[in-house]
Design an enzyme around this catalytic site. Sequence first.
Site, PDB file in Angstrom:
ATOM      1  N   ASN A   1     -18.326  -6.638 -35.867  1.00  0.00           N
ATOM      2  CA  ASN A   1     -19.209  -5.644 -35.244  1.00  0.00           C
ATOM      3  C   ASN A   1     -18.723  -4.220 -35.456  1.00  0.00           C
ATOM      4  O   ASN A   1     -18.992  -3.329 -34.660  1.00  0.00           O
ATOM      5  CB  ASN A   1     -19.411  -5.976 -33.773  1.00  0.00           C
ATOM      6  CG  ASN A   1     -18.111  -5.952 -32.999  1.00  0.00           C
ATOM      7  OD1 ASN A   1     -17.040  -5.706 -33.576  1.00  0.00           O
ATOM      8  ND2 ASN A   1     -18.175  -6.179 -31.714  1.00  0.00           N
TER       9      ASN A   1
ATOM     10  N   GLU B   1      -4.160   2.220 -25.310  1.00  0.00           N
ATOM     11  CA  GLU B   1      -4.439   1.990 -26.732  1.00  0.00           C
ATOM     12  C   GLU B   1      -3.951   3.156 -27.603  1.00  0.00           C
ATOM     13  O   GLU B   1      -3.495   2.943 -28.729  1.00  0.00           O
ATOM     14  CB  GLU B   1      -5.940   1.743 -26.918  1.00  0.00           C
ATOM     15  CG  GLU B   1      -6.372   0.440 -26.237  1.00  0.00           C
ATOM     16  CD  GLU B   1      -7.887   0.233 -26.192  1.00  0.00           C
ATOM     17  OE1 GLU B   1      -8.635   1.096 -26.704  1.00  0.00           O
ATOM     18  OE2 GLU B   1      -8.314  -0.801 -25.635  1.00  0.00           O
TER      19      GLU B   1
ATOM     20  N   TYR C   1      -5.561  -6.820 -27.937  1.00  0.00           N
ATOM     21  CA  TYR C   1      -6.627  -7.670 -27.389  1.00  0.00           C
ATOM     22  C   TYR C   1      -6.109  -8.673 -26.364  1.00  0.00           C
ATOM     23  O   TYR C   1      -6.725  -9.699 -26.143  1.00  0.00           O
ATOM     24  CB  TYR C   1      -7.337  -8.404 -28.536  1.00  0.00           C
ATOM     25  CG  TYR C   1      -8.352  -7.532 -29.276  1.00  0.00           C
ATOM     26  CD1 TYR C   1      -9.432  -6.951 -28.606  1.00  0.00           C
ATOM     27  CD2 TYR C   1      -8.240  -7.305 -30.644  1.00  0.00           C
ATOM     28  CE1 TYR C   1     -10.361  -6.161 -29.279  1.00  0.00           C
ATOM     29  CE2 TYR C   1      -9.173  -6.516 -31.325  1.00  0.00           C
ATOM     30  CZ  TYR C   1     -10.231  -5.950 -30.633  1.00  0.00           C
ATOM     31  OH  TYR C   1     -11.158  -5.175 -31.301  1.00  0.00           O
TER      32      TYR C   1
ATOM     33  N   HIS D   1     -14.356  -0.598 -32.710  1.00  0.00           N
ATOM     34  CA  HIS D   1     -13.781  -0.732 -31.366  1.00  0.00           C
ATOM     35  C   HIS D   1     -13.725   0.648 -30.742  1.00  0.00           C
ATOM     36  O   HIS D   1     -13.404   1.623 -31.419  1.00  0.00           O
ATOM     37  CB  HIS D   1     -12.359  -1.309 -31.432  1.00  0.00           C
ATOM     38  CG  HIS D   1     -11.612  -1.121 -30.137  1.00  0.00           C
ATOM     39  ND1 HIS D   1     -11.738  -1.990 -29.076  1.00  0.00           N
ATOM     40  CD2 HIS D   1     -10.792  -0.121 -29.702  1.00  0.00           C
ATOM     41  CE1 HIS D   1     -11.016  -1.537 -28.055  1.00  0.00           C
ATOM     42  NE2 HIS D   1     -10.432  -0.402 -28.407  1.00  0.00           N
TER      43      HIS D   1
ATOM     44  N   LYS E   1     -13.363  -1.187 -37.921  1.00  0.00           N
ATOM     45  CA  LYS E   1     -12.777  -2.505 -38.173  1.00  0.00           C
ATOM     46  C   LYS E   1     -12.822  -2.850 -39.668  1.00  0.00           C
ATOM     47  O   LYS E   1     -13.483  -2.164 -40.458  1.00  0.00           O
ATOM     48  CB  LYS E   1     -13.529  -3.537 -37.323  1.00  0.00           C
ATOM     49  CG  LYS E   1     -13.347  -3.335 -35.813  1.00  0.00           C
ATOM     50  CD  LYS E   1     -14.054  -4.426 -35.006  1.00  0.00           C
ATOM     51  CE  LYS E   1     -13.808  -4.271 -33.520  1.00  0.00           C
ATOM     52  NZ  LYS E   1     -14.432  -5.381 -32.734  1.00  0.00           N
TER      53      LYS E   1
END
Length: 155
Positions: free
Chosen positions: A112, A126, A49, A115, A9
Amino acid sequence: MERTLILLKPDAVQRGLCGKILSRFEEKGLKIVAMKLMKIAPELAAHHYEQHKERGFYAGLVKFMTSSPVLALVLEGIGAIKISRTMMGATFGADAAPGTIRGDFGVSRSYNLIHGSDSPEAAARELGLFFPEGIVGWEHAAQTWIYDPVEELKK
Ligand code: IDP
Ligand code: MG
């Protein structure tokens, strides 16, 4: 062999942690079969998402994921989805166990670092979203030392 979509990320890229995180997956024996640095378009983030659309953190999540580039990659291996989720650790950095990526490198609930697809169905979806051009097929020279050829690689 299973494939999973991994996104390092914007916080991982900005904090210069891509190399360290990638090393963990390489050292584990997972094979990189696609990788690119990309800026995620708002539509792609929204699509990716969409299961979280009704959640309070959704707008912030889309904003975060589109704010700066991500390193998108596909990992391949036997059990790659579960293995990479285990290596990532719990969703929130403060809860994630030491030894996991989120546990070792972060403390945030939103930022965080990573993913990873959470099921074969999510991975297929995805991969299509992030790598419509497909993956790179290549022979992993170490494969017969990463897996037991008799027990694990038999057709
Ligand atoms: P996962 O990434 O561990 O699969 P999900 O529950 O699918 O976790 O949530 C997707 C992402 O949304 C998380 O990785 C995190 O960046 C963000 N997120 C989840 N819950 C919260 C929250 O309560 N506050 C802020 N961000 C959240
Ligand atoms: Mg998830």
